[in-house]
Design an enzyme around this catalytic site. Structure first.
Site, short mmCIF file in Angstrom:
data_model
loop_
_atom_site.label_atom_id
_atom_site.label_comp_id
_atom_site.label_asym_id
_atom_site.label_seq_id
_atom_site.Cartn_x
_atom_site.Cartn_y
_atom_site.Cartn_z
N GLU A 1 -61.71 30.14 7.05
CA GLU A 1 -60.88 30.57 8.12
C GLU A 1 -59.79 29.13 7.72
O GLU A 1 -59.09 28.94 8.97
CB GLU A 1 -61.26 30.98 9.48
CG GLU A 1 -62.17 32.32 9.70
CD GLU A 1 -62.52 32.67 9.99
OE1 GLU A 1 -61.76 32.45 11.75
OE2 GLU A 1 -63.62 33.87 10.21
N HIS B 1 -65.75 28.04 16.74
CA HIS B 1 -66.84 27.86 16.61
C HIS B 1 -67.71 25.71 16.74
O HIS B 1 -66.38 25.02 16.88
CB HIS B 1 -67.03 28.01 15.06
CG HIS B 1 -67.34 29.58 14.62
ND1 HIS B 1 -68.18 29.78 14.11
CD2 HIS B 1 -65.72 30.55 15.48
CE1 HIS B 1 -67.27 31.50 13.93
NE2 HIS B 1 -66.84 31.88 14.65
#
Length: 402
Positions: A46, A268
């Site tokens: 990402e 995350h």
């Protein structure tokens, strides 16, 4: 030296230009940490902005002399790798199914999610995929489960067919699946990959190895309500293929904010593993990771879910096809009415030009949209049918094994 200790860093960066909160600041923090810790391999997902990748590349400089950014989809795969070891070759495989183009709020279809393979040098020829699978979004009603299972199956097949010449296989990435999910069991069972979390001699970090935790300020809290401790969806998986053994000496996750800062690196937690790779005298071979009877059950379960997705896609194809036919019939009726007016059949009555034109544009718009969706769902049906057929053949082979 027959022994190599490999330090791996894996992080879903959630770095989307103009959308991600404090993106540039977090990218700088990630770069500072990588320079300070000196990992051998860095796998990032990402990183949607190539400028962020370029900034990291400049910041890391000679610390990571080898790097590569993988491009795919409309806005890119988001995958990039930094390495201290030479990269001999690269390969990118984009999954055949990746969500729906009309689900704009999710956007997975535009990302071109993929698996990236690297051929590395050093003590051992190593396959190093970095990958990301379709997000779950809603566990109670997971409409993307068939697509994610197709991706897990394609990832497993990709690993098996590209690791023939490798001595060690390493897989890192955001798989968007819980450890007990059928997709993870299918991937590990079909490839023989081992989970660094369950195999690690020493673990430090979030409880149960969770990488998406409620106390992260960037996490959507509502998605984690059923999971008070968080969930583990980011993995480092590995296996030895030939005359090598691999052991996870230590696994660690980040816990909360970056050192000296009030924000974490991402939504995350990062996963960091230290692997000991050692040469042994006898070739290990490439074996499946679970007993064949158990693996057959996993393949059967996955095939059932793919079948559910196939039937849903067939219904969508039928609905969109019917909508396209109705729009075409409406256009034909309008054409007949227009020809009748030109022939003088409606003489003496005013022709509603404005409403006629608006209705024609609406019918054309519906026809184009429905036709496009019908073609998309037709391709979806074919991909799901192909995967179900592959699973059926694999299941038959497992059941016929003595």
């Amino acid at each position: 030296d027959p022994t190599l200790r490999l330090r791996i860093f894996d992080l879903n960066c959630w770095a989307i230009r103009y959308l991600s909160k404090r993106r540039q600041e977090r990218v700088q923090l990630i770069g500072d940490m990588l320079r300070r810790e000196g990992f051998d391999l860095v796998l990032l997902q990402e990183v949607w902005s190539e400028q962020d990748y370029s900034d990291l590349k400049v910041k890391l400089g000679s610390c990571y002399p080898i790097s590569h950014y993988f491009r795919s989809g409309v806005i890119g795969s988001g995958l990039c790798v930094f390495s201290r070891f030479p990269i001999l070759d690269t390969l990118l495989y984009q999954y055949s199914l990746n969500g729906y183009p009309y689900m704009l709020q999710h956007g997975d279809w535009f990302c071109g999610k993929s698996v990236a393979a690297l051929g590395g040098g050093g003590v051992t020829a190593t396959l190093l995929p970095s990958c990301q699978l379709h997000a779950e979004y809603c566990r109670d009603k997971d409409t993307y489960l068939p697509h994610r299972l197709v991706q897990a199956w394609e990832l497993a097949q990709f690993i098996r067919h590209t690791s023939k010449a490798a001595d060690v296989v390493l897989v890192g990435g955001d798989l968007n699946m819980h450890p007990e999910d059928v997709g993870i069991r299918l991937l590990r069972g079909w490839t023989g990959l081992r989970d660094a979390f369950t195999e690690a001699t020493c673990f430090e970090g979030c409880e149960d190895g969770c990488t998406l935790v409620p106390n992260n300020c960037f996490t959507v809290k509502s998605e984690l309500l059923p999971f008070p401790l968080g969930i583990r969806i980011d993995y480092i998986l590995y296996k030895a293929v030939s005359s090598f053994t691999v052991k996870c000496e230590k696994l660690k996750t980040t816990t909360g904010t970056a050192p000296g800062m009030n924000i974490p690196f991402s939504d995350h937690e990062a996963v960091m593993a230290t692997l000991q790779i050692q040469r042994q005298g006898q070739a290990a071979g490439d074996t499946l990771g679970t007993a064949e009877v158990t693996l057959a059950d996993v393949v059967t379960e996955a095939r059932t879910e793919v079948g559910v997705g196939l039937r849903a896609a067939q219904r969508q194809r039928y609905s969109t096809g019917r909508m396209a036919v109705l729009a075409l019939l409406l256009l034909l009726l309008q054409a007949v009415a227009a020809l009748g007016t030109l022939a003088g059949l409606g003489a003496g009555q005013p022709f509603p030009m404005l409403s006629f034109t608006l209705l024609a544009f609406l019918a054309i718009g519906v026809l184009l949209l429905a036709t496009g969706l019908h073609l998309f769902h037709t391709m979806e049906v074919k991909m799901l049918q192909g995967t179900e057929e592959q699973m059926r053949m694999a299941l038959r082979a497992l059941q016929e094994c003595p």
